[in-house]
Design a protein around this motif. Structure first.
Motif, PDB file in Angstrom:
ATOM      1  N   PHE A  29      -2.164  -4.444  16.163  1.00  0.00           N
ATOM      2  CA  PHE A  29      -2.016  -3.496  15.055  1.00  0.00           C
ATOM      3  C   PHE A  29      -2.481  -4.139  13.747  1.00  0.00           C
ATOM      4  CE2 PHE A  29       0.229  -1.272  11.684  1.00  0.00           C
ATOM      5  CZ  PHE A  29       0.064   0.049  12.045  1.00  0.00           C
ATOM      6  N   GLU A  30      -2.048  -5.350  13.503  1.00  0.00           N
ATOM      7  CA  GLU A  30      -2.445  -6.057  12.271  1.00  0.00           C
ATOM      8  C   GLU A  30      -3.962  -6.219  12.198  1.00  0.00           C
ATOM      9  OE1 GLU A  30      -1.942  -8.306   8.682  1.00  0.00           O
ATOM     10  OE2 GLU A  30      -0.366  -7.288   9.805  1.00  0.00           O
ATOM     11  N   GLU A  31      -4.563  -6.661  13.316  1.00  0.00           N
ATOM     12  CA  GLU A  31      -6.003  -6.916  13.335  1.00  0.00           C
ATOM     13  C   GLU A  31      -6.830  -5.631  13.233  1.00  0.00           C
ATOM     14  OE1 GLU A  31      -9.688  -9.114  13.965  1.00  0.00           O
ATOM     15  OE2 GLU A  31      -7.694  -9.765  13.385  1.00  0.00           O
ATOM     16  N   TYR A  32      -6.527  -4.661  14.106  1.00  0.00           N
ATOM     17  CA  TYR A  32      -7.413  -3.505  14.238  1.00  0.00           C
ATOM     18  C   TYR A  32      -7.042  -2.327  13.350  1.00  0.00           C
ATOM     19  CZ  TYR A  32      -9.772  -5.805  18.042  1.00  0.00           C
ATOM     20  OH  TYR A  32     -10.517  -6.693  18.776  1.00  0.00           O
ATOM     21  N   ILE A  33      -5.809  -2.225  12.924  1.00  0.00           N
ATOM     22  CA  ILE A  33      -5.429  -1.113  12.052  1.00  0.00           C
ATOM     23  C   ILE A  33      -5.352  -1.578  10.602  1.00  0.00           C
ATOM     24  CG2 ILE A  33      -3.686   0.642  11.538  1.00  0.00           C
ATOM     25  CD1 ILE A  33      -5.229   1.063  14.224  1.00  0.00           C
ATOM     26  N   LEU A  34      -4.493  -2.551  10.336  1.00  0.00           N
ATOM     27  CA  LEU A  34      -4.303  -2.966   8.948  1.00  0.00           C
ATOM     28  C   LEU A  34      -5.502  -3.731   8.392  1.00  0.00           C
ATOM     29  CD1 LEU A  34      -0.539  -4.006   9.010  1.00  0.00           C
ATOM     30  CD2 LEU A  34      -1.542  -1.820   8.312  1.00  0.00           C
ATOM     31  N   ASP A  35      -5.993  -4.726   9.133  1.00  0.00           N
ATOM     32  CA  ASP A  35      -7.087  -5.539   8.602  1.00  0.00           C
ATOM     33  C   ASP A  35      -8.457  -4.865   8.699  1.00  0.00           C
ATOM     34  OD1 ASP A  35      -5.286  -7.494   7.954  1.00  0.00           O
ATOM     35  OD2 ASP A  35      -5.801  -8.834   9.600  1.00  0.00           O
ATOM     36  N   LEU A  36      -8.786  -4.306   9.845  1.00  0.00           N
ATOM     37  CA  LEU A  36     -10.104  -3.694  10.007  1.00  0.00           C
ATOM     38  C   LEU A  36     -10.091  -2.191   9.724  1.00  0.00           C
ATOM     39  CD1 LEU A  36     -11.312  -5.544  13.239  1.00  0.00           C
ATOM     40  CD2 LEU A  36     -12.038  -5.947  10.883  1.00  0.00           C
ATOM     41  N   GLY A  37      -9.150  -1.484  10.328  1.00  0.00           N
ATOM     42  CA  GLY A  37      -9.130  -0.023  10.206  1.00  0.00           C
ATOM     43  C   GLY A  37      -8.952   0.474   8.783  1.00  0.00           C
ATOM     44  N   LEU A  38      -8.121  -0.228   8.023  1.00  0.00           N
ATOM     45  CA  LEU A  38      -7.849   0.219   6.653  1.00  0.00           C
ATOM     46  C   LEU A  38      -8.481  -0.699   5.607  1.00  0.00           C
ATOM     47  CD1 LEU A  38      -4.105   1.259   7.116  1.00  0.00           C
ATOM     48  CD2 LEU A  38      -6.144   2.707   7.199  1.00  0.00           C
ATOM     49  N   THR A  39      -9.465  -1.483   6.020  1.00  0.00           N
ATOM     50  CA  THR A  39     -10.095  -2.418   5.086  1.00  0.00           C
ATOM     51  C   THR A  39     -10.734  -1.713   3.894  1.00  0.00           C
ATOM     52  OG1 THR A  39     -11.460  -4.405   4.952  1.00  0.00           O
ATOM     53  CG2 THR A  39     -12.385  -2.568   6.185  1.00  0.00           C
ATOM     54  N   SER A  40     -11.203  -0.506   4.075  1.00  0.00           N
ATOM     55  CA  SER A  40     -11.819   0.242   2.972  1.00  0.00           C
ATOM     56  C   SER A  40     -10.796   1.033   2.163  1.00  0.00           C
ATOM     57  CB  SER A  40     -12.876   1.208   3.513  1.00  0.00           C
ATOM     58  OG  SER A  40     -13.932   0.480   4.085  1.00  0.00           O
ATOM     59  N   TRP A  41      -9.560   1.055   2.624  1.00  0.00           N
ATOM     60  CA  TRP A  41      -8.510   1.850   1.974  1.00  0.00           C
ATOM     61  C   TRP A  41      -7.259   0.992   1.758  1.00  0.00           C
ATOM     62  CZ3 TRP A  41     -12.009   5.259   1.345  1.00  0.00           C
ATOM     63  CH2 TRP A  41     -12.861   5.616   2.388  1.00  0.00           C
ATOM     64  N   PRO A  42      -7.307   0.014   0.857  1.00  0.00           N
ATOM     65  CA  PRO A  42      -6.158  -0.894   0.688  1.00  0.00           C
ATOM     66  C   PRO A  42      -4.874  -0.171   0.299  1.00  0.00           C
ATOM     67  CG  PRO A  42      -7.778  -1.218  -1.058  1.00  0.00           C
ATOM     68  CD  PRO A  42      -8.396  -0.302  -0.058  1.00  0.00           C
ATOM     69  N   GLU A  43      -4.973   0.907  -0.440  1.00  0.00           N
ATOM     70  CA  GLU A  43      -3.765   1.650  -0.813  1.00  0.00           C
ATOM     71  C   GLU A  43      -3.089   2.226   0.437  1.00  0.00           C
ATOM     72  OE1 GLU A  43      -0.806   2.850  -3.309  1.00  0.00           O
ATOM     73  OE2 GLU A  43      -2.489   1.568  -3.805  1.00  0.00           O
ATOM     74  N   ALA A  44      -3.878   2.677   1.399  1.00  0.00           N
ATOM     75  CA  ALA A  44      -3.310   3.211   2.646  1.00  0.00           C
ATOM     76  C   ALA A  44      -2.602   2.098   3.422  1.00  0.00           C
ATOM     77  CB  ALA A  44      -4.404   3.847   3.500  1.00  0.00           C
ATOM     78  N   ARG A  45      -3.180   0.915   3.395  1.00  0.00           N
ATOM     79  CA  ARG A  45      -2.535  -0.221   4.071  1.00  0.00           C
ATOM     80  C   ARG A  45      -1.149  -0.466   3.485  1.00  0.00           C
ATOM     81  NH1 ARG A  45      -4.315  -5.784   6.277  1.00  0.00           N
ATOM     82  NH2 ARG A  45      -2.362  -6.911   6.087  1.00  0.00           N
ATOM     83  N   TRP A  46      -1.059  -0.490   2.157  1.00  0.00           N
ATOM     84  CA  TRP A  46       0.239  -0.704   1.508  1.00  0.00           C
ATOM     85  C   TRP A  46       1.209   0.421   1.854  1.00  0.00           C
ATOM     86  CZ3 TRP A  46       0.655  -5.418   0.442  1.00  0.00           C
ATOM     87  CH2 TRP A  46      -0.362  -6.141  -0.155  1.00  0.00           C
ATOM     88  N   MET A  47       0.702   1.627   1.897  1.00  0.00           N
ATOM     89  CA  MET A  47       1.565   2.764   2.210  1.00  0.00           C
ATOM     90  C   MET A  47       2.136   2.654   3.641  1.00  0.00           C
ATOM     91  SD  MET A  47      -0.703   5.732   0.332  1.00  0.00           S
ATOM     92  CE  MET A  47       0.256   7.103   0.919  1.00  0.00           C
ATOM     93  N   VAL A  48       1.291   2.227   4.576  1.00  0.00           N
ATOM     94  CA  VAL A  48       1.743   2.074   5.967  1.00  0.00           C
ATOM     95  C   VAL A  48       2.826   1.005   6.054  1.00  0.00           C
ATOM     96  CG1 VAL A  48       1.051   1.289   8.277  1.00  0.00           C
ATOM     97  CG2 VAL A  48      -0.377   2.926   7.028  1.00  0.00           C
ATOM     98  N   THR A  49       2.561  -0.169   5.478  1.00  0.00           N
ATOM     99  CA  THR A  49       3.533  -1.256   5.592  1.00  0.00           C
ATOM    100  C   THR A  49       4.821  -0.946   4.833  1.00  0.00           C
ATOM    101  OG1 THR A  49       2.471  -2.478   3.793  1.00  0.00           O
ATOM    102  CG2 THR A  49       1.803  -3.035   6.040  1.00  0.00           C
ATOM    103  N   ASP A  50       4.703  -0.291   3.694  1.00  0.00           N
ATOM    104  CA  ASP A  50       5.902   0.084   2.931  1.00  0.00           C
ATOM    105  C   ASP A  50       6.751   1.088   3.703  1.00  0.00           C
ATOM    106  OD1 ASP A  50       5.069  -1.592   0.899  1.00  0.00           O
ATOM    107  OD2 ASP A  50       4.479   0.021  -0.474  1.00  0.00           O
ATOM    108  N   LYS A  51       6.087   2.093   4.277  1.00  0.00           N
ATOM    109  CA  LYS A  51       6.822   3.117   5.027  1.00  0.00           C
ATOM    110  C   LYS A  51       7.446   2.519   6.290  1.00  0.00           C
ATOM    111  CE  LYS A  51       6.892   7.776   6.416  1.00  0.00           C
ATOM    112  NZ  LYS A  51       7.721   8.555   5.546  1.00  0.00           N
ATOM    113  N   ALA A  52       6.720   1.632   6.974  1.00  0.00           N
ATOM    114  CA  ALA A  52       7.261   0.990   8.170  1.00  0.00           C
ATOM    115  C   ALA A  52       8.512   0.179   7.821  1.00  0.00           C
ATOM    116  CB  ALA A  52       6.205   0.091   8.822  1.00  0.00           C
ATOM    117  N   ALA A  53       8.509  -0.451   6.660  1.00  0.00           N
ATOM    118  CA  ALA A  53       9.662  -1.246   6.242  1.00  0.00           C
ATOM    119  C   ALA A  53      10.876  -0.350   5.976  1.00  0.00           C
ATOM    120  CB  ALA A  53       9.321  -2.055   4.992  1.00  0.00           C
ATOM    121  N   GLU A  54      10.623   0.894   5.577  1.00  0.00           N
ATOM    122  CA  GLU A  54      11.718   1.834   5.311  1.00  0.00           C
ATOM    123  C   GLU A  54      12.336   2.377   6.593  1.00  0.00           C
ATOM    124  OE1 GLU A  54      10.035   4.916   2.918  1.00  0.00           O
ATOM    125  OE2 GLU A  54       9.580   3.563   1.258  1.00  0.00           O
ATOM    126  N   LEU A  55      11.564   2.435   7.660  1.00  0.00           N
ATOM    127  CA  LEU A  55      12.034   3.054   8.904  1.00  0.00           C
ATOM    128  C   LEU A  55      13.008   2.191   9.657  1.00  0.00           C
ATOM    129  CD1 LEU A  55       8.672   4.603  10.102  1.00  0.00           C
ATOM    130  CD2 LEU A  55      10.569   5.752   8.990  1.00  0.00           C
TER     131      LEU A  55
END
Length: 184
Positions: free
Chosen positions: A158-184
Motif C-alpha cells: 500500500f505504501e509503495e503502490y498507493i501512497l508513494d506511486l499512486g498518489l505521487t502527483s496528488w500529495p494533498e490526497a496522500r495526506w488526506m488518506v493517511t489522516d483519515k486512516a489515523a482517525e478510523l
C-alpha cells in the motif's frame, strides 16, 4: 529511592505495547506541499524499473474513503494480531521460525519483491489476495502470526503502490488518506 519490586511498577507487556498507527504527518511547523512535485526520474521510467507512471492514480479515480479504509484495516489487523502474539512471545517466535522455513514466507521482504514493478498482476491483485487471507477464521496463535505477516505485507505494498506511486502527483490526497486512516 529504590523501587519496591512488588509495587505497581511491574508492567504487563500485553497492555503497554503500542502498535504504530498512521499519524498526522503534518503540522504548522511542517506544512504540506502547496503544489505537486514533478515526477522523480524513477517514476517516469528507466533502467530496470519499468514504467512506474502506470501506477499513478488518475485524480478522478481517487477515493479517499476507500483508500483510508484499506490502510486502517491493515493497521487494525496488525494491532490485533500483535496483541495475541505478545501474550505468547516464545510460541510466537517458534511459529515465526517455522514460517520462515517455508518458501512462501521470508524473514525480509520488500514491496517490489511482493509486487514487482516490471509486470505481473499488480497491486490490486495482491490486495485482493491479502484481503481474502485476512477474512479467514482466526482461532489459533498461528492464525494471528499469519495475519500479522499478511497485514504488514499489505501495508508495504500500500505504501509503495498507493501512497508513494499512486498518489505521487496528488500529495494533498496522500495526506488526506493517511489522516483519515489515523482517525478510523
Amino acid at each position: 529511592m529504590p523501587r519496591n519490586p512488588t509495587s505497581s511498577h511491574k508492567r504487563n507487556a500485553r497492555h503497554n505495547h503500542v502498535t504504530p498507527r498512521p499519524a498526522a504527518r503534518h503540522n504548522s511547523a511542517n506544512p504540506r506541499p502547496a503544489t505537486a512535485p514533478s515526477l522523480p526520474p524513477s517514476v517516469s521510467g528507466g533502467s530496470g524499473t519499468g514504467d512506474l507512471a502506470r501506477y499513478i492514480i488518475p485524480k478522478e479515480k481517487i477515493n479517499i474513503d476507500d483508500l483510508a479504509q484499506r490502510e486502517a484495516r491493515y493497521f487494525q489487523v496488525l494491532e490485533e494480531a500483535t496483541d495475541h502474539m505478545l501474550a505468547e512471545p516464545v510460541r510466537t517466535k517458534e511459529i515465526t521460525a517455522e514460517l520462515y522455513e517455508t518458501p512462501k514466507f521470508k524473514a525480509t521482504i520488500s514491496p517490489t519483491a511482493l509486487v514487482p514493478h516490471n509486470g505481473g498482476p499488480g497491486p490490486d491483485a495482491y490486495f485482493a489476495w491479502v484481503d481474502k487471507a485476512l477474512d479467514a477464521d482466526k482461532t489459533t496463535l498461528k492464525d494471528y502470526v499469519l495475519r500479522a505477516h499478511y497485514a504488514f505485507s499489505g501495508l508495504l505494498v500500500f505504501e509503495e503502490y498507493i501512497l508513494d506511486l499512486g498518489l505521487t502527483s496528488w500529495p494533498e490526497a496522500r495526506w488526506m488518506v493517511t489522516d483519515k486512516a489515523a482517525e478510523l
